[in-house]
Design a protein around this motif. Structure first.
Motif, mmCIF file in Angstrom:
data_model
loop_
_atom_site.group_PDB
_atom_site.id
_atom_site.type_symbol
_atom_site.label_atom_id
_atom_site.label_comp_id
_atom_site.label_asym_id
_atom_site.label_seq_id
_atom_site.Cartn_x
_atom_site.Cartn_y
_atom_site.Cartn_z
ATOM 1 N N GLU A 74 0.829 -1.210 0.000
ATOM 2 C CA GLU A 74 0.000 0.000 0.000
ATOM 3 C C GLU A 74 0.865 1.261 0.000
ATOM 4 O O GLU A 74 0.554 2.235 -0.689
ATOM 5 N N TYR A 119 3.828 1.653 -1.244
ATOM 6 C CA TYR A 119 4.396 1.841 -2.580
ATOM 7 C C TYR A 119 3.323 2.325 -3.565
ATOM 8 O O TYR A 119 3.560 3.252 -4.342
ATOM 9 N N GLU A 120 2.138 1.711 -3.512
ATOM 10 C CA GLU A 120 1.062 2.091 -4.433
ATOM 11 C C GLU A 120 0.631 3.543 -4.240
ATOM 12 O O GLU A 120 0.366 4.256 -5.205
ATOM 13 N N GLU A 121 0.571 3.998 -2.989
ATOM 14 C CA GLU A 121 0.053 5.333 -2.702
ATOM 15 C C GLU A 121 1.097 6.436 -2.744
ATOM 16 O O GLU A 121 0.750 7.606 -2.905
ATOM 17 N N THR A 122 2.382 6.062 -2.582
ATOM 18 C CA THR A 122 3.409 7.103 -2.452
ATOM 19 C C THR A 122 4.642 6.900 -3.324
ATOM 20 O O THR A 122 5.430 7.827 -3.491
ATOM 21 N N GLY A 123 4.869 5.689 -3.815
ATOM 22 C CA GLY A 123 6.099 5.379 -4.528
ATOM 23 C C GLY A 123 7.254 5.022 -3.603
ATOM 24 O O GLY A 123 8.358 4.743 -4.054
ATOM 25 N N GLU A 169 1.953 10.452 -6.180
ATOM 26 C CA GLU A 169 0.577 10.423 -5.683
ATOM 27 C C GLU A 169 -0.266 9.457 -6.491
ATOM 28 O O GLU A 169 -0.211 9.460 -7.717
ATOM 29 N N GLU A 170 -1.038 8.622 -5.796
ATOM 30 C CA GLU A 170 -1.957 7.704 -6.474
ATOM 31 C C GLU A 170 -3.355 8.318 -6.531
ATOM 32 O O GLU A 170 -3.868 8.609 -7.590
ATOM 33 N N ALA A 171 -3.982 8.485 -5.379
ATOM 34 C CA ALA A 171 -5.359 8.969 -5.349
ATOM 35 C C ALA A 171 -5.514 10.250 -4.545
ATOM 36 O O ALA A 171 -6.328 11.100 -4.877
#
Length: 138
Positions: free
Chosen positions: A51, A53-57, A95-97
């Protein structure tokens, strides 16, 4: 029972905390920590790294996460695992969402008109402050 995670990400100097501004419910418009769902059969720590990585890199090579605490909500039929870590080096956020930003630590994180989680963010930060030497090696 559905599992979720939230992650307290501190910068290298431990004077800023990564936060996001929620674009949807729950907590739309409030500031929150990053995190998400734990998939069925997924290890909690692995879910936290995924999570993050997906949301912040931010990848596993950028930070070492430690399991801080859990919250179990019987009437909502869910639980939240809380992880904390300090960045090992500077990173470029992706940024993801939700909009990401670095917050100073001199705010009232218990203020429910600004921060998500019914005061839990303030509680988590205070726990980290109390045990910073053990948790983050400072």
């Amino acid at each position: 029972m559905q599992g979720y995670n939230v992650i307290l990400v501190y910068n290298m100097n431990l004077d800023k905390l990564l936060m996001c501004k929620r674009k949807k419910d729950p907590y739309k418009g409030l500031y929150n920590l990053v995190g998400g769902k734990i998939e069925l059969g997924e290890n909690g720590l692995n879910a936290a790294y995924r999570e993050l990585y997906e949301e912040t890199g931010i990848s596993k090579g950028d930070i070492i996460l430690k399991h801080l605490m859990d919250f179990k909500y019987y009437y909502q039929k869910c639980y939240v695992e809380v992880y904390v870590g300090k960045l090992q080096h500077n990173v470029n956020l992706v940024e993801e969402a939700n909009e990401l930003f670095w917050s100073d630590l001199n705010h009232d994180f218990f203020d429910m008109s600004i921060y998500a989680g019914e005061g839990n963010i303030g509680h988590m930060i205070e726990q980290v402050n109390m045990y910073k030497d053990i948790i983050l090696g400072e």
